[in-house]
Design a protein around this motif. Structure first.
Motif, PDB file in Angstrom:
ATOM      1  N   ILE A 420     -26.148  20.775 -53.943  1.00 51.77           N
ATOM      2  CA  ILE A 420     -27.196  19.819 -54.313  1.00 51.77           C
ATOM      3  C   ILE A 420     -27.347  18.757 -53.223  1.00 51.77           C
ATOM      4  N   ALA A 421     -26.202  18.247 -52.722  1.00 55.31           N
ATOM      5  CA  ALA A 421     -26.264  17.242 -51.667  1.00 55.31           C
ATOM      6  C   ALA A 421     -26.914  17.803 -50.408  1.00 55.31           C
ATOM      7  N   LEU A 422     -26.645  19.070 -50.124  1.00 57.49           N
ATOM      8  CA  LEU A 422     -27.226  19.691 -48.936  1.00 57.49           C
ATOM      9  C   LEU A 422     -28.737  19.808 -49.070  1.00 57.49           C
ATOM     10  N   GLN A 423     -29.198  20.173 -50.240  1.00 55.81           N
ATOM     11  CA  GLN A 423     -30.640  20.241 -50.464  1.00 55.81           C
ATOM     12  C   GLN A 423     -31.291  18.878 -50.261  1.00 55.81           C
ATOM     13  N   ALA A 424     -30.651  17.826 -50.809  1.00 53.18           N
ATOM     14  CA  ALA A 424     -31.201  16.480 -50.644  1.00 53.18           C
ATOM     15  C   ALA A 424     -31.152  16.052 -49.181  1.00 53.18           C
ATOM     16  N   ASP A 425     -30.042  16.346 -48.486  1.00 50.42           N
ATOM     17  CA  ASP A 425     -29.912  15.941 -47.089  1.00 50.42           C
ATOM     18  C   ASP A 425     -30.961  16.618 -46.207  1.00 50.42           C
ATOM     19  N   VAL A 426     -31.198  17.899 -46.448  1.00 49.99           N
ATOM     20  CA  VAL A 426     -32.207  18.602 -45.659  1.00 49.99           C
ATOM     21  C   VAL A 426     -33.576  17.967 -45.864  1.00 49.99           C
ATOM     22  N   ALA A 427     -33.921  17.700 -47.131  1.00 51.41           N
ATOM     23  CA  ALA A 427     -35.228  17.097 -47.415  1.00 51.41           C
ATOM     24  C   ALA A 427     -35.340  15.708 -46.789  1.00 51.41           C
ATOM     25  N   ILE A 428     -34.267  14.914 -46.894  1.00 56.04           N
ATOM     26  CA  ILE A 428     -34.302  13.549 -46.353  1.00 56.04           C
ATOM     27  C   ILE A 428     -34.377  13.569 -44.832  1.00 56.04           C
ATOM     28  N   ARG A 429     -33.529  14.386 -44.193  1.00 52.97           N
ATOM     29  CA  ARG A 429     -33.523  14.425 -42.731  1.00 52.97           C
ATOM     30  C   ARG A 429     -34.839  14.953 -42.172  1.00 52.97           C
ATOM     31  N   LEU A 430     -35.423  15.933 -42.841  1.00 49.98           N
ATOM     32  CA  LEU A 430     -36.712  16.447 -42.368  1.00 49.98           C
ATOM     33  C   LEU A 430     -37.796  15.388 -42.515  1.00 49.98           C
ATOM     34  N   ALA A 431     -37.774  14.658 -43.647  1.00 56.45           N
ATOM     35  CA  ALA A 431     -38.762  13.588 -43.827  1.00 56.45           C
ATOM     36  C   ALA A 431     -38.576  12.499 -42.778  1.00 56.45           C
ATOM     37  N   GLN A 432     -37.343  12.168 -42.462  1.00 57.97           N
ATOM     38  CA  GLN A 432     -37.083  11.165 -41.428  1.00 57.97           C
ATOM     39  C   GLN A 432     -37.584  11.644 -40.071  1.00 57.97           C
ATOM     40  N   LEU A 433     -37.402  12.925 -39.776  1.00 57.64           N
ATOM     41  CA  LEU A 433     -37.879  13.457 -38.499  1.00 57.64           C
ATOM     42  C   LEU A 433     -39.394  13.425 -38.429  1.00 57.64           C
ATOM     43  N   GLU A 434     -40.042  13.820 -39.508  1.00 53.87           N
ATOM     44  CA  GLU A 434     -41.509  13.779 -39.521  1.00 53.87           C
ATOM     45  C   GLU A 434     -42.014  12.344 -39.394  1.00 53.87           C
ATOM     46  N   THR A 435     -41.359  11.414 -40.063  1.00 51.89           N
ATOM     47  CA  THR A 435     -41.738  10.003 -39.951  1.00 51.89           C
ATOM     48  C   THR A 435     -41.543   9.505 -38.520  1.00 51.89           C
ATOM     49  N   ALA A 436     -40.424   9.892 -37.904  1.00 57.73           N
ATOM     50  CA  ALA A 436     -40.172   9.487 -36.528  1.00 57.73           C
ATOM     51  C   ALA A 436     -41.217  10.051 -35.577  1.00 57.73           C
ATOM     52  N   TYR A 437     -41.644  11.282 -35.830  1.00 61.02           N
ATOM     53  CA  TYR A 437     -42.662  11.881 -34.964  1.00 61.02           C
ATOM     54  C   TYR A 437     -43.985  11.133 -35.090  1.00 61.02           C
ATOM     55  N   ARG A 438     -44.386  10.804 -36.331  1.00 64.73           N
ATOM     56  CA  ARG A 438     -45.634  10.064 -36.522  1.00 64.73           C
ATOM     57  C   ARG A 438     -45.522   8.660 -35.924  1.00 64.73           C
ATOM     58  N   SER A 439     -44.321   8.081 -35.994  1.00 71.39           N
ATOM     59  CA  SER A 439     -44.123   6.756 -35.403  1.00 71.39           C
ATOM     60  C   SER A 439     -44.314   6.804 -33.896  1.00 71.39           C
ATOM     61  N   VAL A 440     -43.850   7.859 -33.250  1.00 69.36           N
ATOM     62  CA  VAL A 440     -44.053   7.998 -31.807  1.00 69.36           C
ATOM     63  C   VAL A 440     -45.545   8.068 -31.489  1.00 69.36           C
TER      64      VAL A 440
END
Length: 510
Positions: A420-440
Motif C-alpha cells: 500500500i505504501a509503495l502504491q502511494a509513494d509511486v503516485a506521490i513521486r510521479l505527481a511531484q515529478l509532473e509538478t516539477a516539470y510544469r514548474s520548469v
C-alpha cells in the motif's frame, strides 16, 4: 523536450574554482587506505566507485557470506555426522589393592607404570521435519539478505545521484552569481557614465557600488557551496576530498512519459524493500512448518568403532603373574593325576608338561606387551537405530506453533502495508515529478519576461526615462528569475531520482 541550451547541464564542466585550490593544503592527505578521486567523474563512475569504496555498503555486503553459509549449514543437516577421537593415558607404579590384599601380599610384587592409548570413530544420522523446513528457511533468509543488500545499493545510488546533482546545482549557482556580478559592474559603469554628464547623482553611483559588493559576496558564497557539495559527494563515494574534480554527466529536463500503472508494476517487481518483506514472509512460513514438525517422529542412526592399547613399563610383573598361574595350573594337574591313580579303577593321567612356564611363554609376554601407542586391540563395533515419537510434552509445542503463526501473520500484514505504501509513494513521486516539470516550463517563461524587463529598464535608464532604483528592481527580478529556474530544474532532477528510488531501477533514458 527542452533544448540542451541553456538548462542542459554541460557535459564537461571544467575544474572547480580557484577557491578550492586555496583550501587544498588544509585537507588531510594522509588518509590511509582512502583512494583519491579522479580528475573527471561521470555519474556512472561515481556510483561504481561508491559501490567499491563506501564503507556502509561494503559492510552490508558482508552479510551475504554469512547467509550463504547458513544455507550450506542447512544442507549439512541432511548429511550424516562423523566424529573421531583419540587419547593417551598413564598410570604410575605402586602397590595395587585387590580386596583386602595387595600384590605384594600375594607375592607378585609392585605394579609397574602403564601406558594406554585409545581411539574411537563414530557416524551418526538424525533426521526430522525441522531439518527440511530449516533448509527452506535458510534459503529465504539468504534471499532476504540479498534483497537488503539491493536496498542498500539502491539507497547508495540515490545518495550519490542527489549529491552529484547538488554539486552541479551549486556550480550553476556560481555561474549565475558570476553573471549577476557582470551585470552589476555593467550597471555601475552605466551610472558612472551618467554621473559624468550630470544625468545621475552620487547616490545612484553609491547604490550601484553596493550592488557590485553584494554580487561579489554572493559569488564567494556560491564558490564555497561548490566546495562543500563536492567534498560531501566524495565522502558519500568513499574517496579522499579533492578540489580538482570535474563532473561530466549531462542531465536534461524532459516530460514524464510513464503511467502510474506502469511504474507501479515496475516497483512491485523490483523494489528491494518489498522483495525483502516477501522473503521474510517465506521465512516465517517455514518457521510455522518447523514448529509443527515437533509433532513428527525423529529418526536416529549411529555406528561406532573403537580400540585400545595397554603396555607396562616393564614385564617383570607380567612374567611373574604368568609363572604363578602356570605353577598353580601345573600343581592342580599333578594333584588331579594323584587322585586318578588312587581310584579303584584308575583313570589315565593328564599330560601336565604343557602347563609349565617356558622361555617361549616369557618371550610371548614380552612381545605382546609392546603395543603402545598404535598396536590397538579392537573393541567390538556397535550400531543403533532408533525412532522417537513425541506423544505429550506439555503445551510447549503448541505454544511454539502459535508464536510462529503470529509471526507469519505479522509478516503478511507488513507486506500488505509495504504494498500500500509503495502504491502511494509511486503516485506521490510521479505527481511531484509532473509538478516539477510544469514548474520548469513556467520558470523558463518567467525568465524570458525578466530578461526582457531588464533590457527595457536599461534602455529607459540610459535615456533618462526611469530612475536608477527602477533599474535595480529589474536586476533583482532577473536574479530571482534565474534562481527560481535553477531551483526548478534541479527540483525536477531530484524528483526523478526519488521516483527511481521508489521504483527500484533507473528511469533516465527510458
Amino acid at each position: 523536450m527542452f533544448p540542451a541550451h541553456p538548462w542542459t547541464i554541460r557535459r564537461t564542466l571544467g575544474l572547480l574554482p580557484v577557491l578550492l585550490l586555496a583550501l587544498a593544503p588544509a585537507l588531510p592527505l594522509q588518509g590511509q587506505g582512502v583512494p583519491t578521486a579522479p580528475a573527471f567523474l561521470s555519474l556512472d563512475e561515481a556510483i561504481e566507485l561508491a559501490r567499491r569504496h563506501n564503507p556502509g555498503y561494503m559492510a552490508a555486503q558482508n552479510d551475504l557470506s554469512a547467509a550463504e553459509w547458513g544455507v550450506k549449514a542447512a544442507y549439512g543437516q541432511l548429511l550424516p555426522s562423523a566424529s573421531a577421537s583419540a587419547g593417551l593415558g598413564w598410570q604410575g607404579s605402586g602397590a595395587q589393592r585387590i580386596g583386602n590384599l595387595t600384590l605384594q601380599d600375594l607375592g607378585v610384587g609392585t605394579q609397574p607404570n602403564y601406558y594406554t592409548s585409545n581411539y574411537s570413530l563414530g557416524l551418526g544420522y538424525s533426521i526430522n521435519g525441522a531439518v527440511f523446513y530449516g533448509l527452506s528457511a535458510a534459503k529465504a533468509n539468504r534471499d532476504q539478505t540479498a534483497a537488503a543488500i539491493d536496498q542498500a545499493r539502491l539507497d547508495l545510488d540515490t545518495r550519490v545521484t542527489l549529491s552529484y546533482l547538488d554539486v552541479l546545482r551549486q556550480k550553476e549557482a556560481v555561474e549565475l552569481a558570476g553573471q549577476q556580478l557582470e551585470r552589476a559592474e555593467f550597471n555601475l559603469r552605466l551610472v558612472q557614465g551618467q554621473a559624468e554628464v550630470g544625468s545621475a547623482t552620487g547616490l545612484a553611483v553609491n547604490q550601484a557600488e553596493v550592488q557590485v559588493g553584494r554580487a561579489e559576496v554572493a559569488l564567494i558564497q556560491a564558490e564555497n557551496s561548490v566546495a562543500t557539495a563536492t567534498f560531501r559527494l566524495l565522502q558519500t563515494i568513499g574517496l579522499r576530498p579533492s578540489p580538482a574534480v570535474a563532473l561530466t554527466t549531462a542531465f536534461e529536463v524532459s516530460p514524464p512519459t510513464w503511467s502510474e500503472a506502469d511504474l507501479l508494476d515496475m516497483a512491485l517487481g523490483t523494489n528491494p524493500v518489498l522483495q525483502s518483506r516477501r522473503f521474510g514472509r517465506d521465512a516465517a512460513r517455514d518457521g510455522v512448518g518447523s514448529a509443527r514438525s515437533s509433532y513428527f517422529p525423529s529418526l536416529n542412526l549411529s555406528v561406532g568403532w573403537s580400540g585400545f592399547t595397554r603396555q607396562a613399563s616393564n614385564t617383570d610383573l607380567l612374567v611373574a603373574q604368568a609363572q604363578a598361574s602356570s605353577a598353580s595350573s601345573f600343581a592342580s594337574c599333578q594333584n588331579t593325576n594323584e587322585l586318578y591313580s588312587r581310584l579303584a579303577d584308575p583313570l589315565p593321567s593328564l599330560d601336565c608338561s604343557g602347563l609349565t612356564f617356558s622361555d617361549a611363554d616369557r618371550q610371548q609376554i614380552i612381545s605382546g606387551n609392546d603395543v603402545f601407542p598404535f598396536d590397538f586391540t579392537r573393541s567390538p563395533p556397535s550400531a543403533s537405530l532408533s525412532i522417537s515419537v513425541p506423544i505429550f510434552q506439555g503445551f510447549a509445542r503448541q505454544q511454539q506453533v502459535e508464536v510462529a503463526q503470529a509471526r507469519l501473520d505479522d509478516t503478511e500484514y507488513q507486506l500488505r502495508e509495504q504494498e500500500i505504501a509503495l502504491q502511494a509513494d509511486v503516485a506521490i513521486r510521479l505527481a511531484q515529478l509532473e509538478t516539477a516539470y510544469r514548474s520548469v516550463e513556467l520558470e523558463e517563461r518567467n525568465q524570458d519576461y525578466a530578461d526582457e524587463q531588464l533590457r527595457l529598464a536599461r534602455e529607459q535608464y540610459r535615456v533618462g526615462l526611469i530612475p536608477f532604483l527602477d533599474l535595480v528592481e529589474a536586476e533583482t527580478v532577473k536574479v530571482q528569475a534565474d534562481r527560481d529556474l535553477l531551483n526548478a530544474v534541479y527540483a525536477y532532477h531530484d524528483a526523478l531520482t526519488n521516483l527511481e528510488a521508489v521504483v527500484g531501477q533507473s528511469l533516465r533514458g527510458n
